[in-house]
Motif scaffolding. Structure first.
Motif, PDB file in Angstrom:
ATOM      1  N   GLY A 102       0.870  -1.070  -0.044  1.00 19.57           N
ATOM      2  CA  GLY A 102       0.220   0.063  -0.008  1.00 19.57           C
ATOM      3  C   GLY A 102       0.712   1.344   0.038  1.00 19.57           C
ATOM      4  N   HIS A 105       0.012   3.088  -3.281  1.00 17.06           N
ATOM      5  CA  HIS A 105      -1.341   2.877  -3.715  1.00 17.06           C
ATOM      6  C   HIS A 105      -1.633   4.683  -4.318  1.00 17.06           C
ATOM      7  CE1 HIS A 105      -5.616   2.435  -3.814  1.00 17.06           C
ATOM      8  NE2 HIS A 105      -5.797   3.459  -3.046  1.00 17.06           N
ATOM      9  N   LYS A 110     -10.003   4.753  -8.674  1.00 18.24           N
ATOM     10  CA  LYS A 110     -10.917   5.783  -8.527  1.00 18.24           C
ATOM     11  C   LYS A 110     -10.915   6.632  -9.772  1.00 18.24           C
ATOM     12  CE  LYS A 110     -13.630   8.153  -5.632  1.00 18.24           C
ATOM     13  NZ  LYS A 110     -15.151   7.396  -4.973  1.00 18.24           N
ATOM     14  N   GLU A 114     -13.331   8.484 -13.431  1.00 13.07           N
ATOM     15  CA  GLU A 114     -13.347   9.674 -13.780  1.00 13.07           C
ATOM     16  C   GLU A 114     -12.943  10.153 -15.257  1.00 13.07           C
ATOM     17  OE1 GLU A 114     -11.189  11.941 -10.780  1.00 13.07           O
ATOM     18  OE2 GLU A 114     -12.678  12.383  -9.391  1.00 13.07           O
TER      19      GLU A 114
ATOM     20  N   MET B  92     -11.305  -0.813   0.887  1.00 11.45           N
ATOM     21  CA  MET B  92     -11.952   0.101  -0.096  1.00 11.45           C
ATOM     22  C   MET B  92     -13.585   0.199  -0.230  1.00 11.45           C
ATOM     23  SD  MET B  92      -9.653   1.522  -2.115  1.00 11.45           S
ATOM     24  CE  MET B  92      -8.041   1.215  -1.433  1.00 11.45           C
ATOM     25  N   PHE B  93     -14.284  -0.812   0.295  1.00 10.68           N
ATOM     26  CA  PHE B  93     -15.669  -0.744   0.333  1.00 10.68           C
ATOM     27  C   PHE B  93     -16.308  -0.615   1.602  1.00 10.68           C
ATOM     28  CE2 PHE B  93     -14.677  -2.074  -3.917  1.00 10.68           C
ATOM     29  CZ  PHE B  93     -15.493  -1.046  -4.697  1.00 10.68           C
ATOM     30  N   MET B 108      -4.541   1.546   2.220  1.00 11.96           N
ATOM     31  CA  MET B 108      -4.517   2.828   2.721  1.00 11.96           C
ATOM     32  C   MET B 108      -3.818   2.573   4.229  1.00 11.96           C
ATOM     33  SD  MET B 108      -5.968   4.240   0.752  1.00 11.96           S
ATOM     34  CE  MET B 108      -5.666   6.200   1.285  1.00 11.96           C
ATOM     35  N   PRO B 116     -12.409   4.637   0.272  1.00 10.94           N
ATOM     36  CA  PRO B 116     -12.333   5.379  -1.028  1.00 10.94           C
ATOM     37  C   PRO B 116     -13.192   4.841  -2.165  1.00 10.94           C
ATOM     38  CG  PRO B 116     -10.296   4.916  -0.063  1.00 10.94           C
ATOM     39  CD  PRO B 116     -11.080   4.166   0.849  1.00 10.94           C
ATOM     40  N   LEU B 117     -13.345   3.701  -2.422  1.00 13.33           N
ATOM     41  CA  LEU B 117     -13.868   3.483  -3.775  1.00 13.33           C
ATOM     42  C   LEU B 117     -15.653   3.380  -3.657  1.00 13.33           C
ATOM     43  CD1 LEU B 117     -11.815   0.537  -5.424  1.00 13.33           C
ATOM     44  CD2 LEU B 117     -12.162   2.898  -6.082  1.00 13.33           C
ATOM     45  N   ARG B 118     -15.929   3.752  -2.358  1.00  9.53           N
ATOM     46  CA  ARG B 118     -17.643   4.049  -2.478  1.00  9.53           C
ATOM     47  C   ARG B 118     -17.855   5.403  -3.270  1.00  9.53           C
ATOM     48  NH1 ARG B 118     -20.031   2.887   3.634  1.00  9.53           N
ATOM     49  NH2 ARG B 118     -19.350   0.667   3.747  1.00  9.53           N
ATOM     50  N   LYS B 119     -19.036   5.264  -3.836  1.00 11.19           N
ATOM     51  CA  LYS B 119     -19.498   6.128  -4.685  1.00 11.19           C
ATOM     52  C   LYS B 119     -19.755   7.668  -4.207  1.00 11.19           C
ATOM     53  CE  LYS B 119     -19.319   4.346  -8.858  1.00 11.19           C
ATOM     54  NZ  LYS B 119     -18.404   4.722  -9.933  1.00 11.19           N
ATOM     55  N   TYR B 121     -17.692   8.641  -1.538  1.00 13.61           N
ATOM     56  CA  TYR B 121     -16.485   9.159  -1.189  1.00 13.61           C
ATOM     57  C   TYR B 121     -16.020  10.110  -2.264  1.00 13.61           C
ATOM     58  CZ  TYR B 121     -12.011   8.882   1.092  1.00 13.61           C
ATOM     59  OH  TYR B 121     -10.601   9.070   1.811  1.00 13.61           O
ATOM     60  N   GLY B 122     -15.672  11.247  -2.199  1.00 15.65           N
ATOM     61  CA  GLY B 122     -15.066  12.103  -3.081  1.00 15.65           C
ATOM     62  C   GLY B 122     -13.872  11.641  -3.667  1.00 15.65           C
ATOM     63  N   SER B 123     -13.499  11.954  -4.781  1.00 20.47           N
ATOM     64  CA  SER B 123     -12.187  11.394  -5.174  1.00 20.47           C
ATOM     65  C   SER B 123     -10.930  12.274  -4.602  1.00 20.47           C
ATOM     66  CB  SER B 123     -12.086  11.698  -6.782  1.00 20.47           C
ATOM     67  OG  SER B 123     -11.893  13.030  -7.234  1.00 20.47           O
ATOM     68  N   GLY B 124     -11.265  13.428  -3.819  1.00 14.98           N
ATOM     69  CA  GLY B 124     -10.039  14.108  -3.198  1.00 14.98           C
ATOM     70  C   GLY B 124      -9.309  14.937  -4.192  1.00 14.98           C
TER      71      GLY B 124
ATOM     72  N   LYS C  75       0.609   7.095   2.338  1.00 15.11           N
ATOM     73  CA  LYS C  75       1.161   5.973   3.420  1.00 15.11           C
ATOM     74  C   LYS C  75       2.660   6.085   3.231  1.00 15.11           C
ATOM     75  CE  LYS C  75       0.389   1.166   4.628  1.00 15.11           C
ATOM     76  NZ  LYS C  75      -0.376   0.013   4.253  1.00 15.11           N
ATOM     77  N   ASN C 107      -4.606  13.168  -9.423  1.00 10.96           N
ATOM     78  CA  ASN C 107      -5.372  14.320  -8.512  1.00 10.96           C
ATOM     79  C   ASN C 107      -6.343  13.625  -7.630  1.00 10.96           C
ATOM     80  OD1 ASN C 107      -5.807  16.846  -7.145  1.00 10.96           O
ATOM     81  ND2 ASN C 107      -6.035  17.872  -8.982  1.00 10.96           N
ATOM     82  N   ASN C 108      -5.951  12.968  -6.732  1.00 11.93           N
ATOM     83  CA  ASN C 108      -6.758  12.170  -5.885  1.00 11.93           C
ATOM     84  C   ASN C 108      -6.536  11.978  -4.246  1.00 11.93           C
ATOM     85  OD1 ASN C 108      -5.107  10.121  -5.857  1.00 11.93           O
ATOM     86  ND2 ASN C 108      -6.030   8.868  -7.518  1.00 11.93           N
ATOM     87  N   TYR C 109      -7.371  11.241  -3.709  1.00 10.05           N
ATOM     88  CA  TYR C 109      -7.111  11.149  -2.327  1.00 10.05           C
ATOM     89  C   TYR C 109      -5.664  10.495  -1.894  1.00 10.05           C
ATOM     90  CZ  TYR C 109      -8.384   6.309  -3.221  1.00 10.05           C
ATOM     91  OH  TYR C 109      -8.283   5.089  -3.845  1.00 10.05           O
TER      92      TYR C 109
END
Lengths: 451, 137, 153
Positions: A102, A105, A110, A114, B92-93, B108, B116-119, B121-124, C75, C107-109
């Motif tokens: 991780g 990651h 995700k 998009e 993730m879910f 993570m 994070p992969l929940r809909k 949850y914003g992509s940040g 991390k 550009n993400n979390y």
């Protein structure tokens, strides 16, 4: 047995033991022998290393000074990226291993939700950075399956040509870094030297040395450059000669053999249990190659063999990569001789933008071009899973589409993620020095593990 | 090569996987999940992908997970290779796997909040600042 | 060679700066795709040994330069800072590639949007991934910077 116990009490235990020759653990240590017997009962060890924690409570079987936990990584030169291993050692013998991943990651799944489908390969190509073209190929194949379109024959041939060259370059890096880990530093220089040849061809064709974004849904981004046969002929001439050098240097080398033979055994049953595919499975004596069994992109038209070795040790996992390079070269040669003429991407207005010169003549073409590159093409709702044989095993892509121009869910099944689970099995009960060889033989790419 | 797709209820899930293992599906290739947020009931679906090398066939199982209790049996006993995949889905879910040997976050950091992969949850995404961009308070 | 006729004089400043540039040892901090290009830069064709940089040190205590090659995840960020803190002064940082410079296309979390949030960066090398030539240009630019900049860091 008494004599052994005396040795055990001695502070200089390991030094004495090594003088006697070899790592005869089971005869000197009752605790470990009991552990081994227990493990024999279970055919496949479910060894997750979950009980390796920092505040490990020592069992009664072992004395305090024998076991320790060593943290290897995440910043470590021989873990092939940012892999972290918690290794439980007894003297110099690895007892349990827990891989911690991780650290790379990137949230690509995700980000993939998009990006539109035509942008998808830009994202997936950065996953497995040693074989980027395979990632593009598997994403494109899945999208094409959802769209229900068939790419032209020339595009298929170009895809096979590029991916097989990529397999060679990926295996060369695996051989190079694997050699460096074990101490064969010349191998490092050699592997990267030959890789440059192939990367030059990639740069000529796609414009980039890595992360090409060359294979896209509907075909490939550009046709092969002029006089590409000349470059391929050079590759076909030079690489087999250099591979002979590798064999001369390493194959009959007693140090290399002694270091790798009968080390890091991974049997076929363990491969099945952990879902391990690719060279590791073929080196354990089971012939399974998706190029033969579930062919993709017209690879069934070319003649090649699937190399098979039965020793299932680190040596055969190293050797099978060399043999696979020869087979890939065969495919490349056949593609060069038989490549058909025609379009390099599908002539479907829905997916392919109009050619550049049409934009100056026609307003409709301009609008069409604009629509494709801003909105993207829509993909009918559905689910699809497609797998290809990447240099490390089965690389799959699972896409769920909801009818829009972006995937609803994009999941990539990376082979390294799965193969990494075999590390605790391979490394258990072997000296710490062999651990590095075991990691190198699995050839994990952390970008593919963490995504 | 054949590819079958079946839908399995959650109470039949463990037994079905066990039966398919006996039936010659030697490998578990993939395990993932889909979040049908406000699109479908129930919200989460676990997707298991099995491969039979002897029969050269694939099997994709869709298992809906009930909303009130996001728990599903772990298949680590049947396929030890499911370990990492189930941890990834948990991370993730947020779907829990019963009887998993070690159900912790895998990708993570341990102290991360959210899945994070929940809909929902914003992509940040952080807006990109260009030179001389107007300052936002 | 070392006869009294062959004396040359210089300032201490210049000698110190020159010696810093000529054997700058990087720490092995390969993270992702850029690490492969960093290794390619170190091997036969591009040959970083020309600049006295072929020894990638595994221990940060023996290294002067950190080439952050690849994307830095949330991390990994504390680990990166720790490795940087363990390096002995004087030390420099090159952010190699788009991801470590700005976060790149991700550009993400999960990613730190630019490694300059964590450590001070001297040189940014653009590209995804930058070719070995780009990396070497970045290194030579850093050499120029050291030759001209402050001696106390």
């Amino acid at each position: 047995m008494n004599e052994d116990n005396n040795i055990k009490d001695d502070l200089d235990f390991w030094a004495t033991n090594s003088e006697e020759g070899g790592w005869n653990i089971s005869s000197t240590d009752e605790g470990s022998q009991k552990m081994l017997e227990e493990e024999d009962e279970k055919q496949i060890k479910i060894q997750t290393g979950s009980d390796v924690v920092d505040d490990y409570v020592y069992s009664e079987e072992t004395t305090d000074d024998e076991r320790m936990i060593v943290n290897m990584g995440p910043q470590h030169p021989s873990t092939h990226g940012v892999l972290r291993l918690q290794v439980e050692l007894e003297g110099e013998v690895v007892r349990r291993v827990k891989p911690v991943i991780g650290y790379l990651h990137t949230g690509m799944e995700k980000t993939g939700e998009e990006l539109a489908y035509f942008q998808g390969p830009t994202n997936t190509t950065r996953m497995d950075y040693l074989s980027p073209l395979f990632n593009e190929l598997v994403f494109s194949l899945t999208t094409e399956k959802l769209l229900d379109i068939e790419v032209p024959e020339r595009a298929k041939a170009i895809r096979i040509l590029m991916t097989e060259l990529n397999r060679i370059s990926s295996h060369l890096v695996a051989l190079a870094t694997g050699g460096m880990d074990i101490g064969a530093l010349s191998m490092m220089i050699f592997g990267f030297r030959e890789r440059e040849l192939i990367l030059n061809f990639f740069e000529k064709t796609s414009g980039l040395r890595m992360n090409h974004n060359y294979i896209r849904p509907g075909g490939v981004a550009a046709d092969l450059p002029d006089n590409w046969q000349k470059d391929i002929k050079e590759i076909l001439k030079i690489i087999p000669e250099k591979l002979k050098d590798y064999d001369e240097m390493l194959l009959d080398n007693p140090i290399w053999q002694g270091r790798l033979k009968n080390v890091g055994i991974l049997t076929t049953e363990e491969c099945f249990a952990y879902g391990i595919t690719g060279p590791s499975l073929r080196a354990s004596g089971f012939s399974w190659d998706l190029r033969k069994t579930q062919p993709y992109s017209g690879i069934e038209n070319y003649e090649f063999e699937v190399p098979l070795l039965t020793d299932s040790d680190v040596f055969s996992r190293w050797r099978i990569k060399v043999l696979e390079i020869f087979e890939s070269l065969k495919i490349v040669e056949q593609v060069m001789d038989t490549i058909p003429k025609g379009a390099y991407r599908i002539q479907d207005k829905k997916v392919t933008p109009p050619p550049r010169q049409r934009l100056d003549e026609s307003m409709e073409a301009l609008i069409h071009h604009f629509k494709i590159y801003t909105e993207g093409f829509k993909v009918p709702p559905g689910k699809a899973y497609v797998a290809v044989e990447s240099p490390r095993g089965e690389l799959g892509c699972y896409i769920v589409s909801d009818g829009s121009s972006k995937p609803y869910r994009m999941h990539v099944r990376g082979p390294s993620f799965c193969n990494l689970q075999a590390l605790p099995v391979i490394m258990a009960d072997s000296p710490i020095a062999d651990a590095v060889a075991a990691i190198a033989s699995l050839d994990p790419v952390i970008g593919d593990v963490d995504r | 090569m054949s590819l079958d797709e079946i839908n399995v209820e959650i109470d039949q899930y463990f037994k079905t996987v066990e039966d398919y293992k006996k039936d010659g599906y030697e490998m578990m290739i993939d395990l993932t999940a889909v979040d049908w947020y406000r699109k479908k009931e129930p919200r989460f679906e676990v997707i298991v992908n099995l491969l039979s090398v002897s029969k050269n066939s694939r099997l994709i199982m869709n298992v809906p997970v009930p909303d009130e209790d996001l728990t599903i049996p772990s298949i680590c006993e049947i396929y030890p290779g499911a370990n990492f995949y189930e941890r990834e889905v948990f991370d993730m879910f947020g779907i829990k796997f019963e009887n998993h040997p070690e159900l912790t976050r895998i990708l993570m950091p341990d102290d991360w909040t959210g899945n994070p992969l929940r809909k929902d949850y914003g992509s940040g995404r952080i807006p990109v600042q260009f030179k001389n961009a107007p300052k936002v308070d | 060679m070392f006869s009294p006729d062959n004396i040359f004089t210089t300032t201490i400043d210049k000698a110190v700066r020159w010696s810093r540039t000529q054997s700058m040892w990087p720490v092995t901090f390969g993270l992702a795709c850029c690490a492969i290009e960093m290794m390619a830069a170190g091997s036969a064709k591009y040959d970083l040994a020309r600049y006295g940089m072929e020894v990638f040190r595994a221990s940060p205590r023996q290294a002067d330069l950190m080439i952050v090659a690849g994307r830095v995840s949330q991390k990994m960020a504390p680990v990166l800072r720790q490795v940087y803190d363990q390096m002995a002064e004087p030390k420099w940082v090159i952010a190699m590639g788009a991801c470590s410079s700005t976060g790149g296309m991700f550009n993400n979390y999960a990613l730190v949007q630019g490694v300059d949030h964590i450590v001070p960066v001297d040189i940014y090398v653009p590209g995804c991934p930058p070719g070995p030539q780009s990396l070497m240009h970045g290194i030579l630019t850093l050499h120029d910077k050291i030759m001209e900049g402050e001696i106390n860091r």
